[in-house]
Scaffold this active site. Structure first.
Site, mmCIF file in Angstrom:
data_model
loop_
_atom_site.group_PDB
_atom_site.id
_atom_site.type_symbol
_atom_site.label_atom_id
_atom_site.label_comp_id
_atom_site.label_asym_id
_atom_site.label_seq_id
_atom_site.Cartn_x
_atom_site.Cartn_y
_atom_site.Cartn_z
ATOM 1 N N SER A 136 0.995 -1.327 0.057
ATOM 2 C CA SER A 136 0.057 0.039 -0.026
ATOM 3 C C SER A 136 1.013 1.152 -0.169
ATOM 4 O O SER A 136 2.177 1.143 0.359
ATOM 5 C CB SER A 136 -0.766 -0.295 1.311
ATOM 6 N N TYR A 149 -2.235 0.786 10.777
ATOM 7 C CA TYR A 149 -2.253 0.126 9.588
ATOM 8 C C TYR A 149 -0.783 0.332 8.836
ATOM 9 O O TYR A 149 -0.394 -0.417 8.127
ATOM 10 C CB TYR A 149 -3.607 0.882 8.664
HETATM 11 N N1 NAP Z 1 -8.798 -0.567 -0.733
HETATM 12 C C1 NAP Z 1 -7.829 0.263 -0.622
HETATM 13 O O1 NAP Z 1 -7.961 1.420 -0.652
HETATM 14 C C2 NAP Z 1 -6.443 -0.275 -0.645
HETATM 15 C C3 NAP Z 1 -5.231 0.408 -0.740
HETATM 16 C C4 NAP Z 1 -4.080 -0.071 -0.676
HETATM 17 C C5 NAP Z 1 -3.883 -1.088 -0.432
HETATM 18 N N2 NAP Z 1 -4.886 -2.011 -0.190
HETATM 19 C C6 NAP Z 1 -4.599 -3.547 0.236
HETATM 20 O O2 NAP Z 1 -5.060 -4.422 -0.788
HETATM 21 C C7 NAP Z 1 -5.198 -5.344 -0.056
HETATM 22 C C8 NAP Z 1 -6.878 -6.127 -0.662
HETATM 23 O O3 NAP Z 1 -7.499 -5.313 -0.232
HETATM 24 P P1 NAP Z 1 -8.948 -4.827 -0.875
HETATM 25 O O4 NAP Z 1 -9.090 -3.407 -0.977
HETATM 26 O O5 NAP Z 1 -9.210 -5.755 -1.879
HETATM 27 O O6 NAP Z 1 -10.015 -5.193 0.339
HETATM 28 P P2 NAP Z 1 -11.091 -6.640 0.456
HETATM 29 O O7 NAP Z 1 -11.846 -6.820 -0.331
HETATM 30 O O8 NAP Z 1 -11.385 -6.394 2.118
HETATM 31 O O9 NAP Z 1 -9.794 -7.697 0.412
HETATM 32 C C9 NAP Z 1 -9.206 -8.122 1.509
HETATM 33 C C10 NAP Z 1 -9.530 -9.729 1.541
HETATM 34 O O10 NAP Z 1 -8.559 -10.147 2.528
HETATM 35 C C11 NAP Z 1 -9.132 -11.524 3.160
HETATM 36 N N3 NAP Z 1 -8.692 -11.620 4.387
HETATM 37 C C12 NAP Z 1 -8.736 -10.601 5.343
HETATM 38 N N4 NAP Z 1 -8.158 -11.183 6.513
HETATM 39 C C13 NAP Z 1 -7.749 -12.680 6.207
HETATM 40 C C14 NAP Z 1 -7.415 -13.474 7.099
HETATM 41 N N5 NAP Z 1 -7.024 -13.563 8.191
HETATM 42 N N6 NAP Z 1 -7.095 -14.923 6.417
HETATM 43 C C15 NAP Z 1 -7.225 -14.990 5.149
HETATM 44 N N7 NAP Z 1 -7.839 -13.909 4.263
HETATM 45 C C16 NAP Z 1 -8.184 -12.597 4.808
HETATM 46 C C17 NAP Z 1 -10.659 -11.093 3.051
HETATM 47 O O11 NAP Z 1 -11.459 -12.023 3.014
HETATM 48 P P3 NAP Z 1 -12.027 -12.913 4.405
HETATM 49 O O12 NAP Z 1 -12.569 -11.582 5.169
HETATM 50 O O13 NAP Z 1 -13.302 -13.651 3.798
HETATM 51 O O14 NAP Z 1 -11.132 -13.736 5.067
HETATM 52 C C18 NAP Z 1 -10.822 -9.997 1.699
HETATM 53 O O15 NAP Z 1 -11.207 -10.943 0.659
HETATM 54 C C19 NAP Z 1 -5.169 -5.483 1.317
HETATM 55 O O16 NAP Z 1 -3.674 -6.031 1.685
HETATM 56 C C20 NAP Z 1 -5.151 -3.945 1.342
HETATM 57 O O17 NAP Z 1 -4.417 -3.632 2.669
HETATM 58 C C21 NAP Z 1 -6.438 -1.637 -0.273
#
Ligand code: NAP
Length: 224
Positions: A136, A149
């Site tokens: 990120s 975070y």
């Molecule tokens: N959205 C943003 O603005 C943003 C920006 C920069 C970076 N990111 C990063 O991008 C990545 C993906 O996030 P996203 O934005 O796509 O959000 P998201 O849709 O909430 O995806 C996160 C995924 O991680 C899974 N997860 C969470 N805890 C887990 C665990 N303990 N074991 C296995 N799986 C787990 C969740 O599924 P379950 O809850 O079903 O396990 C979910 O499918 C993350 O690392 C986030 O920090 C996001």
């Protein structure tokens, strides 16, 4: 057939990366805690004529990760591991309960380390494979109300950059991606971002990552 393992593949960026890489000849192995979400991405991939499978797993549990690693390594030729699963809890530092802080560190950092430790040895044996770490821009600089975070993502960056150096003379490639905000379910339970619909779509980010990973081991995608 070469397999791409994607943690957090049931939603958001993980789901879009799964679809992009399934079009590039990978069998996709989706990991996450919610079976229904994984199953629905598996079905979307099948409609496109590619194959996927899923394993329900909490990556923050080292025993569970160890247990499934044998199953994965026995059944799959893992050529790509995408460390994407992550959680974000935001707000003033003094209001942040210890349990939420622990959760972020244990999923974003420790969970990624456990999965990498479980799947990297088979790549080392073949001297081939790639690990793509979804970090990120919070892993590049601190931001207001993102203290813990950002700390979890800085920890991940330290780990990921060090692995890059450790494996640079080998057939294993470590790629680190730093992106700004995306419109994903990540923001569903949060008021930290006013209007997530203004952020980049996870599809756009997945496509940029796929293209840039061919030419660079460090990918930075700033917010729009
Ligand atoms: N959205 C943003 O603005 C943003 C920006 C920069 C970076 N990111 C990063 O991008 C990545 C993906 O996030 P996203 O934005 O796509 O959000 P998201 O849709 O909430 O995806 C996160 C995924 O991680 C899974 N997860 C969470 N805890 C887990 C665990 N303990 N074991 C296995 N799986 C787990 C969740 O599924 P379950 O809850 O079903 O396990 C979910 O499918 C993350 O690392 C986030 O920090 C996001």
């Amino acid at each position: 057939m070469k397999t791409a393992v994607i943690s957090g593949g049931g939603s958001g960026l993980g789901r879009e990366l799964a679809k992009v890489y399934s079009n590039e000849g990978y069998h996709i192995l989706l990991l996450g805690r919610t079976k229904e979400k994984l199953q629905s991405v598996k079905e979307e991939i099948a409609v496109d004529g590619s194959t996927a499978s899923c394993i329900t797993l909490d990556i923050a549990c080292p025993e569970d990760v160890q247990k499934i690693s044998k199953e994965i390594n026995d059944k799959h030729d893992v050529q790509l591991l995408i460390n994407n699963a992550g959680v974000g809890i935001f707000g003033p530092f003094l209001d942040m309960p210890f349990e939420e802080m622990d959760k972020m560190l244990s999923v974003n950092f420790s969970g990624t380390v456990y999965l990498t430790k479980a799947l990297l040895p088979a790549m080392v044996e073949k001297d081939s494979g790639s690990i793509l770490n979804i970090i990120s821009t919070a892993g590049l600089r601190g931001k207001k109300h993102e203290s813990y975070y950002a700390a979890s993502k800085f920890a991940l960056r330290g780990f990921a950059e060090s692995l890059q150096k450790e494996f640079e003379e080998t057939g294993i490639q470590i790629i680190n991606a730093y992106m700004g905000g995306m419109n994903t379910p990540f923001w569903d339970e949060s008021e930290h971002v006013q209007d997530p619909s203004r952020l980049r779509s996870p599809r756009e980010v997945a496509e940029i990552i796929y293209e840039e990973s061919k030419i660079s081991a460090e990918i930075i995608i700033e917010s729009k």
